[in-house]
Design a protein around this motif. Sequence first.
Motif, PDB file in Angstrom:
ATOM      1  N   LEU A  29       7.095   8.283   0.160  1.00  0.00           N
ATOM      2  CA  LEU A  29       5.899   7.754  -0.477  1.00  0.00           C
ATOM      3  C   LEU A  29       5.948   7.921  -1.990  1.00  0.00           C
ATOM      4  O   LEU A  29       6.629   8.821  -2.512  1.00  0.00           O
ATOM      5  CB  LEU A  29       4.656   8.470   0.064  1.00  0.00           C
ATOM      6  N   ILE A  30       5.219   7.085  -2.708  1.00  0.00           N
ATOM      7  CA  ILE A  30       4.997   7.289  -4.139  1.00  0.00           C
ATOM      8  C   ILE A  30       4.108   8.513  -4.275  1.00  0.00           C
ATOM      9  O   ILE A  30       2.981   8.521  -3.785  1.00  0.00           O
ATOM     10  CB  ILE A  30       4.340   6.057  -4.777  1.00  0.00           C
ATOM     11  N   LEU A 317      -4.043   4.024   1.835  1.00  0.00           N
ATOM     12  CA  LEU A 317      -3.097   4.193   0.738  1.00  0.00           C
ATOM     13  C   LEU A 317      -1.764   4.726   1.255  1.00  0.00           C
ATOM     14  O   LEU A 317      -0.688   4.262   0.857  1.00  0.00           O
ATOM     15  CB  LEU A 317      -3.666   5.144  -0.310  1.00  0.00           C
ATOM     16  N   ARG A 318      -1.843   5.707   2.135  1.00  0.00           N
ATOM     17  CA  ARG A 318      -0.614   6.284   2.690  1.00  0.00           C
ATOM     18  C   ARG A 318       0.171   5.226   3.471  1.00  0.00           C
ATOM     19  O   ARG A 318       1.408   5.164   3.377  1.00  0.00           O
ATOM     20  CB  ARG A 318      -0.965   7.477   3.568  1.00  0.00           C
ATOM     21  N   VAL A 322       1.591   5.068  -0.711  1.00  0.00           N
ATOM     22  CA  VAL A 322       1.125   5.842  -1.867  1.00  0.00           C
ATOM     23  C   VAL A 322       0.419   7.107  -1.364  1.00  0.00           C
ATOM     24  O   VAL A 322      -0.514   7.019  -0.552  1.00  0.00           O
ATOM     25  CB  VAL A 322       0.156   5.024  -2.745  1.00  0.00           C
ATOM     26  N   GLU A 347       4.142   3.077 -10.881  1.00  0.00           N
ATOM     27  CA  GLU A 347       3.494   3.854  -9.820  1.00  0.00           C
ATOM     28  C   GLU A 347       1.978   3.703  -9.886  1.00  0.00           C
ATOM     29  O   GLU A 347       1.306   3.560  -8.846  1.00  0.00           O
ATOM     30  CB  GLU A 347       3.883   5.322  -9.928  1.00  0.00           C
ATOM     31  N   ALA A 350       1.106   0.349  -8.486  1.00  0.00           N
ATOM     32  CA  ALA A 350       1.208   0.333  -7.026  1.00  0.00           C
ATOM     33  C   ALA A 350      -0.009   1.001  -6.399  1.00  0.00           C
ATOM     34  O   ALA A 350      -0.552   0.531  -5.387  1.00  0.00           O
ATOM     35  CB  ALA A 350       2.490   1.031  -6.584  1.00  0.00           C
ATOM     36  N   PHE A 351      -0.460   2.094  -7.004  1.00  0.00           N
ATOM     37  CA  PHE A 351      -1.660   2.778  -6.516  1.00  0.00           C
ATOM     38  C   PHE A 351      -2.878   1.877  -6.638  1.00  0.00           C
ATOM     39  O   PHE A 351      -3.675   1.759  -5.687  1.00  0.00           O
ATOM     40  CB  PHE A 351      -1.871   4.069  -7.306  1.00  0.00           C
TER      41      PHE A 351
END
Length: 364
Positions: A29-30, A317-318, A322, A347, A350-351
Amino acid sequence: MTVSDLAQRWIRPEIRAMAAYHVPDPGDLIKLDAMENPYHWPDEIIDQWLETLRSVELNRYPDPGAQLLTEQLKQAMQVPDGMQVVLGNGSDELIQMLALAVAQPERTILAPEPTFVMYRMIAEVAGMCYQGVPLAEDFSLDGAAMRAAMEQHQPAIVFLAYPNNPTGTLFDARVVEELIRNAPGLVVVDEAYAPFTDSSFMARLKEFSNLLVLRTVSKMGLAGLRLGFLVGAPEWVNEIDKTRLPYNINVLTQASAVFALQHKAILDEQASKIRRDRVGLMKTLSGMQGVVAYPSEANFILFEVPAGAADRIFDSLREQGVLIKNLSTAGGRLCNCLRVTVGRPEENQAFLDALHEALKLCRG
């Protein structure tokens, strides 16, 4: 007698009742959950660092006082003349050393809440009482409530995270000053996020006989070294140093930290990037429907989502790759809150994209 029975008999009840500090596995994950600096060193600096490590004698114990590193830190962090420095394996060890130095039955550690969870955990491990004092509704420091709590509980130590974690709040310096002057014992101003704010009590140590400043190099890009340092008058620091375990700063950390501080300009530039990107991330978050983002002087932003949606948004998100921090399980004022670390621009984007999708799902 079974192992469980023996443990039940001999492990202190307050330890059995505690939950261990949990660190999730990020996998692929990020990773925007742990307030880390997302930037690596340039390749040429890495090569120089590795060359430095060739001379480290792993068969020998480290310098027990880490003298070279201590002097480097004093210079790099502008420690006032006459102030003493003691090093810890991260700031967590220093918090533990502080608690052990003052611990007696019925003595109290006090801090505003929500704040860094290790203040409470270490107080309980040390057999001390812990008293949390709620922050104001906007996460500012409630001076009146803090003064009343200090008067009632007579704390041996007051911890003030400055800026605060997990809220990112920079408390009003005038309120902090008043609390230092009125505290019956030590006040430890924890400046873990010093690279991301212009405010500090380091230069003011000589003004207050009961003030100590706690710092770490973790947030400036050296989290893997696990190095913290405590600064204050020798009369305090020399006593606290007696609780330090021998050789607590290993040879690789000492050599690496000395090298890194000689190239501090690189770390400072990375912190400047994070501060700039924090502004853009804050602006975008604040413009999202259903999101309340709280002002931050740290390298993360606390934000509130619609009531009851925090778990779903975190999970979404996960699933989108992320990882941030879900604080809703802490309850109270954080019951609908999430926290995101400021990462690299790609990043952060992406979030934001993932959060946009998660909020759409929550709205149905």
